[in-house]
Design an enzyme around this catalytic site. Structure first.
Site: not given
Ligand SMILES: NC(=O)c1ccc[n+]([C@@H]2O[C@H](COP(=O)([O-])OP(=O)(O)OC[C@H]3O[C@@H](n4cnc5c(N)ncnc54)[C@H](OP(=O)(O)O)[C@@H]3O)[C@@H](O)[C@H]2O)c1
Length: 423
Positions: A96, A120, A125, A127, A196
């Protein structure tokens, strides 16, 4: 067959991989997984021919058709999305911040390169709100987009309403359930919902707004007592993110703040950590989209739905987005009836002094409400105000706040018009 490179193997990335590896989809093949220090991320349920790498350049120079960016944050994610598009790849992201801050430029780049850029999962998330606005309601002209866009806030507020838990207890519960970050400021104070909202304005109102210009008010000041009063007014309290095209069709009224909303409204019906996006069209009236606003599974479904859309359209079948003009500015003030809550050490004349200040600011008091059974040392009461400018309420409350009878700082929130009505 669409070759998919996953960049970021965290909560959402792993859930996307799970879907791609377990569900049969004729059109999609996972080919790469990239993450920093990727060795610790390896899992045995991914097919052996998937390439694991910690080098994004390897993804850029690969034969992958689509890069799925799921690392989060602006830097380096925005640059990587740009690089992928420049390399002729389509991009799907859940990010976002990137789309709110530089979505228009990236969409223009995707258009020039005739590639897809879909996001999307970046709003609400699981929806399908972006697709709903962009495709389902393409025949309308949307004048208002709003929503309950932060599940953490909604969880806390509904716990206050249903079980009278305090704000801090509600927050602790949300953190325990994994809804809230260790530092929950972006959720509670509105910055998360604001990003958002900027995306909904871009997609729904076709107006680019400066994210930083959208005013925020925190839900931290809301207390369980406010729900008792709200109910007497036929309302509940939600963190509302709203953007509305003003009559000149150039400026956008926008805010993220707690507000009273009628119990019967689409905003009120969302419980717990759910999200809702509500839109009003000039021709079609109100529509709403609700469901899970976060979580690995729901968010990954949105990501995979974007991949399916790209697979259906074919590599060159991208449907370009017309550039959205920048709004002439964000209007911060609005007119609405308001709710003001005071907690005072009681003595004669307090209501008269409060009423005098409102009257001097040209604000009409609608009603004074007082729930029975409270101690005189810490006595809550509520004043409802007839429709007036939020700026004037702010000024009046600042003046009233300097009186010495307050036990807690006064709180005011707007009472947002019932659905269908523009405030
Ligand atoms: N979780 C939700 O419910 C949700 C809902 C809507 C949108 N989102 C969006 O989806 C995206 C991912 O969210 P997430 O919850 O999956 O986050 P997350 O669990 O923190 O996963 C991010 C992943 O990316 C890796 N990473 C971060 N920075 C990096 C870099 N510079 N180079 C290489 N790898 C890197 C991290 O590695 P490490 O393990 O080393 O940290 C981790 O494995 C975000 O933009 C978030 O806003 C998430």
């Amino acid at each position: 067959l669409l070759k998919v490179a996953l960049v970021g193997f965290g909560t959402v990335g792993q859930s996307v991989a799970r879907i791609l590896c377990t569900r049969t989809s004729a059109g999609l093949a996972l080919t790469h997984i990239a993450n920093r220090r990727v060795e610790r991320k390896r899992v045995d349920w991914v097919p052996a021919d998937v390439v694991w790498t910690d080098d994004f350049e390897r993804v850029v120079s690969s034969d992958a058709d689509v890069v799925v960016e799921l690392i989060g944050g602006v830097d380096p994610a925005a640059g990587w999305i740009r690089r992928a598009l420049e390399a002729g790849k389509s991009v799907v992201t859940a990010n976002k911040q990137v789309i709110a801050q530089c979505g228009d430029g990236l969409l223009a780049l995707a258009g020039e390169r005739r590639r897809h850029l879909l996001f999307e999962a970046a709003v609400a998330g699981g929806i399908p709100a972006i697709r709903g606005l962009r495709e389902g309601l393409a025949g309308d002209r949307l004048v208002r987009v709003e929503g309950v866009l932060n599940g953490t806030c909604n969880y806390i507020l509904t716990r206050m309403a249903d079980a009278q838990v305090s704000f801090s207890a509600g927050l602790a519960e949300a953190q325990k359930l994994g809804y809230a970050e260790a530092d929950p400021s972006a959720d509670l104070d509105g910055a998360d919902a604001r990003a958002k909202l900027a995306i909904l304005s871009l997609v729904g109102l076709r107006r680019r707004i400066d994210v930083e210009a959208v005013p925020l008010a925190s839900i931290r000041a809301i207390d369980p007592i406010d729900f008792a009063y709200a109910r007497r007014l036929g309302c509940t309290i939600r963190q509302v993110a709203r953007a509305e095209l003003l009559a000149d069709e150039r400026r956008v009224l926008a805010f993220v703040r707690p507000a009273l909303v009628p119990l019967s409204s689409n905003l009120a019906r969302i419980e717990g950590n759910q999200n809702v996006v509500v839109v009003e069209g000039a021709f079609g009236g109100e529509a709403s989209f609700s469901g899970a606003g976060a979580g690995g599974g729901p968010t990954a479904v949105s990501v995979v739905s974007d991949l399916e859309a790209i697979a259906r359209a074919g590599a060159d079948g991208h449907a370009g987005w017309p550039a959205a003009p920048a709004a002439d500015g964000v209007e911060r003030e609005f007119e609405a009836p308001h709710y003001a809550r005071f907690i005072v050490a009681d003595r004669p004349g307090i209501i008269a002094s409060v009423a005098e200040v409102f009257s001097r600011h040209g604000v009409n008091v609608d009603a004074v409400l007082q729930e029975p059974g409270w101690s005189k040392a810490e006595l809550p009461f509520v004043v409802t105000l007839e429709r007036c400018s939020s700026a004037v309420v702010n000024e009046a409350l600042a003046e009233i706040g300097s009186f010495d009878f307050h036990v807690r700082r006064p709180v005011w929130v707007p009472i947002l018009a019932s659905e269908g009505g523009r405030s």
